[in-house]
Motif scaffolding. Structure first.
Motif: not given
Lengths: 229, 229
Positions: B70-75, B153-159
């Motif tokens: 949940t809480n993911v980027y959605l368009e 950035f949504e597609l990458l790990p946090r770091k």
DNA sequence: TCAAAAGTGTTCTTATTACACCCATGG
DNA sequence: CCATGGGTGTAATAAGAACACTTTTGA
């Protein structure tokens, strides 16, 4: 084969933000609702999609019923389907915008509306349903589109002056542009045909008339050219 | 008050193009259909919208049922509603795409699909329904979006490392980028926090790790900044 | 010591911006 | 002859593109 009957079904409409331009102002064609809900409120022209109709076809039909126009620029923007957006039940609407030459038809009552009127985009009241939101989304799309595709010409008469073109861009982008830089850029694209004709009957130096060269544009695009303003 | 019952009603679905990135390739999460029509074909995860559900909520639900996220980027991208697009009847679908961190969940059978798999965007078969067309539209939208908003950035790990970020852009934009120019541009935006940490266990000089500074981005946007790559 | 990817600046070219005066016409 | 908008060029600045070598690590 399984059946679709077990699933919830919704009424579908198309709503069309019809843009026009009259040398000063970007305008939208609105209808005044003659029935509840939102009776007497201004609204986007729209209607229900029928059983065997593609969405695009429905949008064309709505436009044609209101204006008599066919073969105009029409682009789908997005679907609006909040559960509570329509007070009478579940109606999902697909928003389109179209670009028309404002003098191409006479505004008059149509089968889908008694009162039809052009409204300045800069002075809009509160519209019926979620139509302000739909209009904003379509306007935002137009703003983006006009910078990357030569769709602005759809809003101008076939023969236009560079100043008209500049004012159109200024109205859509809601900004002022530098006259010399604008002309330099447009002219350097080689997409305008100088008609060797002049404006007539104006109380100042008459301007040259141009038309957009669609064949050349398509040829350039095929070679990798990308329109950009 | 008038009623909506006189108008044609259609089943509504949402289809979700779920993008993930695994350091080489941009991928989409597809399900294999277990029933007619298009049995055994790969398809976009999607499901019917229920009576009291906003479209966005339905898209979130489909994503959550498949991935638990949940809480993911959605368009939302657009509606697909050709009259003949579904062999069993009239189904209008609203296409969304979402961006997820590919390692954020384990791919496993879900309530809506037995077989679920990541597919490279560059090697796609023919999908069920008009799903190739839907996928293309969503991919085109992502391509545009990623250049003007920091959604990558949504597609990458946090770091992540700058090389990972560059490869992500290269995969989405389907082009090669110059390493020095890319870094110069990204760094000059001041949107990355240098974590003072290094990659570990790689058989070459380890790269610095960064994270995206969302607060700073929002602050900059409020001051008129516009992300652009 | 080798392979593999990380990291780093400068120059050139192109695009963008800023800016002011004379011209042609109708009233 | 005045008011109105039409039409034109140059210089300064900023952005984008092209390009090659040294560094650090693990194997």
């Amino acid at each position: 084969m399984p059946s679709l009957d077990q699933f919830f079904k919704a009424a579908i409409t198309v709503d069309n933000v019809i843009f026009g331009f009259d040398d000063d102002d970007l305008k939208v064609l609105l209808i005044q609702r003659g029935e509840e809900p939102y009776i007497n409120k201004w609204a986007l022209p729209g209607y229900f999609v029928t059983e065997d109709e593609d969405l695009d076809t429905a949008a064309e039909r709505v436009l044609a019923e209101l204006t008599g126009l066919t073969n105009v620029y029409l682009e789908q923007v997005k679907a609006f389907g909040a559960a509570k957006r329509h007070p009478l039940g579940r109606v999902i609407t697909i928003a389109y915008y179209s670009l028309i030459k404002i003098n191409a038809f006479e505004v008059k009552p149509a089968s889908i509306a008694e009162k039809v009127m052009w409204h300045s985009i800069s002075k809009l009241d509160e519209l019926a349903f979620d139509h302000n939101e739909i209009l904003e989304a379509c306007f935002a799309r137009l703003k983006r589109r006009v910078r990357g595709r030569p769709v602005g010409f759809e809003l101008l008469p076939r023969k236009f002056t560079l100043t008209q073109l500049q004012h159109l861009y200024e109205a859509i982008l809601e900004t002022e542009l530098d006259k010399r830089n604008f002309r330099k850029k447009i002219i350097s694209m080689n997409l305008l045909i100088d008609l060797n004709e002049m404006q007539e009957g104006v109380a100042h130096r008459p301007a040259k008339l141009y038309k957009f060269d669609r064949e050349k544009y398509e040829e350039f695009v095929a070679k990798g050219f990308s329109f950009e303003i």
